[in-house]
Design an enzyme around this catalytic site. Sequence first.
Site, PDB file in Angstrom:
ATOM      1  CG  ASP A   7      -0.366   0.233   2.528  1.00 52.61           C
ATOM      2  OD1 ASP A   7       0.879   0.331   2.615  1.00 52.61           O
ATOM      3  OD2 ASP A   7      -1.127   0.342   3.512  1.00 52.61           O
ATOM      4  CB  CYS A  64       0.889  -2.389   4.750  1.00 49.88           C
ATOM      5  SG  CYS A  64       0.695  -3.307   6.280  1.00 49.88           S
ATOM      6  CB  THR A  66       2.172  -2.204  10.955  1.00 47.28           C
ATOM      7  OG1 THR A  66       0.982  -2.685  10.303  1.00 47.28           O
ATOM      8  CG2 THR A  66       1.895  -0.859  11.607  1.00 47.28           C
ATOM      9  CG  HIS A  97      10.905 -24.176  11.952  1.00 48.79           C
ATOM     10  ND1 HIS A  97      10.923 -24.228  13.320  1.00 48.79           N
ATOM     11  CD2 HIS A  97      12.186 -24.381  11.556  1.00 48.79           C
ATOM     12  CE1 HIS A  97      12.160 -24.465  13.741  1.00 48.79           C
ATOM     13  NE2 HIS A  97      12.954 -24.556  12.688  1.00 48.79           N
ATOM     14  CG  HIS A 133       9.258 -28.250  10.613  1.00 53.61           C
ATOM     15  ND1 HIS A 133       8.830 -27.639  11.767  1.00 53.61           N
ATOM     16  CD2 HIS A 133      10.612 -28.369  10.712  1.00 53.61           C
ATOM     17  CE1 HIS A 133       9.879 -27.383  12.541  1.00 53.61           C
ATOM     18  NE2 HIS A 133      10.969 -27.822  11.927  1.00 53.61           N
TER      19      HIS A 133
END
Length: 143
Positions: A7, A64, A66, A97, A133
């Site tokens: 964004d 973005c 955050t 993992h 995993h």
Amino acid sequence: MLALGCDHGGYPLMKEVIQYLDEQKIAYKNFGTFSEESVDYPVYGKMVAKAVAEGECEQGILICGTGIGISITANKIKGIRAALCGDVFSAKATREHNDANILALGARVTGPGLALEIVKAFLETPFSNDERHVRRIRQIEAE
Ligand code: RB5
């Protein structure tokens, strides 16, 4: 092929990521956005997540402000394991993992130098294929 999306908050860092990918001759498809004009991150998160989930691209990078909103969005799409990483250890571990198929970054949280190290670790680390995993990823995908 890598799918890229961001964004307006992620756009400054995405420019740095694209410069790195170009230098490394890593192929990508850029789904935008292409400026700092305000847009809605779910639009870009979904486009990239669908491109990866449907097999058009093998992996994706989403950015973005955050990294939170865009990773939450991507993880709504079945088959997507988007990992928000702010350090190199996590980027490596989520490939080994979780076989994460999308890296999410927060441009207002993680500086460009560290972000590029995270991108490098994410792209260069293979999935371990360890039985435990594989089993846990199957459990994530189970209804
Ligand atoms: C946009 O201002 C900001 O909310 C967005 O980039 C992101 O941080 C959301 O999680």
